[in-house]
Every structure is written in C-alpha cells, then in structure tokens.
Design a protein around this motif. Sequence first.
Motif, short mmCIF file in Angstrom:
data_model
loop_
_atom_site.label_atom_id
_atom_site.label_comp_id
_atom_site.label_asym_id
_atom_site.label_seq_id
_atom_site.Cartn_x
_atom_site.Cartn_y
_atom_site.Cartn_z
N LEU A 72 13.12 -7.52 1.13
CA LEU A 72 14.21 -7.48 -0.31
C LEU A 72 14.06 -7.92 -1.30
O LEU A 72 14.28 -7.07 -2.35
CB LEU A 72 15.82 -7.42 0.59
CG LEU A 72 15.79 -6.77 1.25
CD1 LEU A 72 17.34 -6.93 1.58
CD2 LEU A 72 15.45 -4.99 0.81
N ARG A 73 13.47 -9.64 -1.09
CA ARG A 73 13.45 -10.67 -3.08
C ARG A 73 11.75 -10.27 -3.08
O ARG A 73 11.54 -9.83 -4.53
CB ARG A 73 13.62 -11.81 -1.64
CG ARG A 73 13.03 -12.23 -3.59
CD ARG A 73 13.42 -13.94 -3.31
NE ARG A 73 12.34 -14.69 -2.40
CZ ARG A 73 12.52 -14.82 -0.56
NH1 ARG A 73 13.65 -14.83 -0.51
NH2 ARG A 73 11.78 -16.03 0.12
N TYR A 74 11.24 -9.72 -2.15
CA TYR A 74 9.72 -9.02 -3.00
C TYR A 74 9.75 -7.37 -3.76
O TYR A 74 9.42 -7.84 -5.13
CB TYR A 74 8.89 -9.20 -1.72
CG TYR A 74 7.40 -8.72 -2.86
CD1 TYR A 74 6.71 -10.08 -3.29
CD2 TYR A 74 6.80 -7.75 -3.21
CE1 TYR A 74 5.40 -9.76 -3.04
CE2 TYR A 74 5.50 -7.39 -3.27
CZ TYR A 74 4.80 -8.56 -3.44
OH TYR A 74 3.37 -7.83 -4.78
N PHE A 75 10.72 -6.58 -2.75
CA PHE A 75 10.31 -5.50 -4.03
C PHE A 75 11.40 -5.13 -4.60
O PHE A 75 12.03 -4.22 -5.75
CB PHE A 75 10.32 -4.47 -2.77
CG PHE A 75 8.66 -4.39 -1.54
CD1 PHE A 75 7.50 -3.55 -2.91
CD2 PHE A 75 9.21 -4.86 -0.64
CE1 PHE A 75 6.25 -3.83 -2.26
CE2 PHE A 75 7.29 -5.08 -0.57
CZ PHE A 75 6.49 -4.22 -1.18
N GLY A 76 12.88 -6.27 -3.91
CA GLY A 76 14.07 -5.78 -4.84
C GLY A 76 14.87 -4.44 -4.46
O GLY A 76 14.61 -3.67 -4.13
N LEU A 118 0.92 -1.22 -0.10
CA LEU A 118 0.14 0.16 -0.37
C LEU A 118 0.71 1.45 -0.21
O LEU A 118 -0.02 2.19 -0.96
CB LEU A 118 -0.72 0.50 1.89
CG LEU A 118 -1.75 0.96 1.65
CD1 LEU A 118 -2.85 1.13 0.43
CD2 LEU A 118 -3.35 0.75 2.54
N ALA A 119 1.92 1.40 1.05
CA ALA A 119 2.84 1.72 0.76
C ALA A 119 3.33 2.65 -0.39
O ALA A 119 3.44 3.80 -1.17
CB ALA A 119 4.26 2.01 1.50
N LYS A 120 4.35 1.63 -1.23
CA LYS A 120 4.16 1.18 -3.00
C LYS A 120 2.98 2.34 -3.90
O LYS A 120 3.40 3.29 -4.60
CB LYS A 120 5.17 0.12 -3.52
CG LYS A 120 5.07 -0.37 -4.28
CD LYS A 120 5.76 -0.95 -5.29
CE LYS A 120 5.48 -1.02 -6.55
NZ LYS A 120 6.53 -0.46 -7.72
N LYS A 121 2.37 1.25 -3.55
CA LYS A 121 0.72 2.19 -4.20
C LYS A 121 0.72 4.19 -4.06
O LYS A 121 0.61 4.84 -5.29
CB LYS A 121 -0.32 1.24 -4.00
CG LYS A 121 -1.29 2.09 -4.65
CD LYS A 121 -2.42 1.02 -4.52
CE LYS A 121 -3.77 1.59 -5.12
NZ LYS A 121 -4.99 0.58 -5.30
N MET A 122 1.22 4.15 -2.45
CA MET A 122 1.04 5.25 -2.48
C MET A 122 1.88 6.85 -2.75
O MET A 122 2.14 7.45 -2.44
CB MET A 122 0.50 5.97 -0.65
CG MET A 122 -0.65 5.43 -1.02
SD MET A 122 -1.16 5.49 1.21
CE MET A 122 -2.75 5.19 1.60
N ASN A 123 2.77 5.61 -3.18
CA ASN A 123 4.62 6.67 -3.69
C ASN A 123 5.30 7.21 -2.82
O ASN A 123 6.17 8.19 -3.03
CB ASN A 123 3.88 8.17 -4.92
CG ASN A 123 3.09 7.33 -6.08
OD1 ASN A 123 4.05 6.07 -6.68
ND2 ASN A 123 1.98 7.89 -6.16
N ALA A 124 5.74 6.25 -1.64
CA ALA A 124 6.03 6.58 -0.79
C ALA A 124 7.85 6.53 -1.44
O ALA A 124 8.28 5.50 -1.48
CB ALA A 124 6.44 5.23 0.58
#
Length: 293
Positions: free
Chosen positions: A140-144, A60-66
């Motif tokens: 780290l593996r998921y978001f790389g 969700l943080a990624k979706k919110m452009n953190a």
Amino acid sequence: MKKSRLLAFVLLSFALLSFAWVPATVSAHEHLLSPDRILTVAHRGASGYAPEHTLASYKLAKKMNADYLELDLQMTKDGHLIVMHDETVDRTTNGTGWVKDLTLAEIKQLDAGTWFNEANPDRQNAHYIGQRVLTLDEVLRYFGKRENYYIETKKPDLYPQMEEKLLAALKKHHLLGKHTRKGQVIIQSFSEDSLLKLQKLAPRLPKVQLLDRNQMTSITDDQLDFIKTYAVGVGPNFRALTPENVQQVRSHGLLLHPYTVNSEADMTRLLQYGVTGLFTNFPDVFNRVKASL
C-alpha cells in the motif's frame, strides 16, 4: 456594450463547459463497480510472468494496465499482515513452516523469487532472484492511491484480529473513509463470517463472496439474496459457470468476477456469458481479448 455582453457570454460558456468536463473525468474512476465495466484483476499480480505476490509481479501488472492488483493475506506470528497465498512458506520461498509460526523478521530473510525461475524455465529472469515477501503495508505504501486493490482475507479463522488489522492499514494509507474513491479497494473471502464482520466494521467497503465449484453449481436465489445484503458480487470458480447461472447471478444485481481464467478461449466464452470481470495470471492477454470483442 454589446461586445462586453458577448465576451461575458463566451467566458461563461467556457467556464460551464470546463466545469462539466471535470466530473466526466472523475466518473470514469468512480464507476469501477459499474456492471457495465469489465474488470481485469491481476491474480497475485501478473503471476504468469513473475513470482506471485512480489513487487516484480505487481509492477508488471501495473504496466499491463490491470484494473486491480489482487492481494492474499496471511498473518505472521508477531501479528503482521503479509501478502501470500498459502498458509505455509514452502511453495513460494526457500523456507519451510507455517506463516503463523514465523515472525516477520524470519520471513523477510526468505527468497520469494528463485522458485519461479526453477518452475518456469521459459520465463527466467535474474531480477526475480532474491525477491522478498511483502507486507500489506509495503504494498500500500509503494503503490498508494494510484492503484486499486482486491484483497482477500485468507483463512481468517487462523488469524484473530485479521479484519481489524486490515482496516487499520487501509485507514493508514487513506484508502478507507468517506473521501476515498468507491471501489478502489474490494475485499473478498471464502469466509462468510469474515465478510459479515467487515460489513459491520466498514459497511461502505465493497465486498465479494468467493465460491468454490460446488457452491456455485448449487447456488439458490435465496442464497444470492442473502449475499447481496453484505456483498456487491460473487467470485466463483470459473469452471462452474454456465450461461444460466451467470444470468441468475446478474439478475440479482450482483457483480460476477470468476477465478482464475488464463486461456483466451475461456476468457472469450465467459465474456459472452456476461461476467463483469475476472481474475487472471495474464492481465495483458485478457485486456487484449476484451479489446477484440
């Protein structure tokens, strides 16, 4: 002959313009640590909307452009780094006990999401039930290398070799070394000793000294000078900040990322003081406030 020269000139000009454009794109990423860039750090993910430190919260943080995902580290009995704020599992899971006394297998059996629904009846989501505690390696593996990470060594005195394990994980996922993007990973800690140890082990890795309220209100120029020898900035309790001590920190060339700011009024005030970013449970709100000023 003249047409050939003109064509060559046009092609050369286009090539030069294309070459000039590429570094401009790259530089936007390389200036994460610029004092002119105001950073949105998703505190334990978008933890105002989803259970902290879970995959749901980080997505969700990624979706919110953190700009950054914040990760707090603890270590299990069998030496695995997990992402959790507390030294015990009691508050954010359905289990009990100290992280250091539990194996990773035991912790992986716990529900890390249901508590959020119970504590936030206005933000319930069935998807949060059954969320699992994450390891650092899993995040780290998921978001790389697509994401930026702001990682805290929590209570490192409890966990021998925490710093070495952290660096090993960053190397494994190609997030440490001379070819990595500067500022993609920032390490923070309340422990000066932990940051000094990391400075010896990985001097190019940016570090931020966390400060509690009393430390910030009594900070001296000499202390800030010393902090600058191993860190790029400080992360104080936001309630301790005034226009005067914000400018004091900034005058030493240090970044200033206070924690944890959740109201629009506080966000606006701190931006007017001159902070260079902040930690928030509501990254969408802070991004909106930044855009409005």
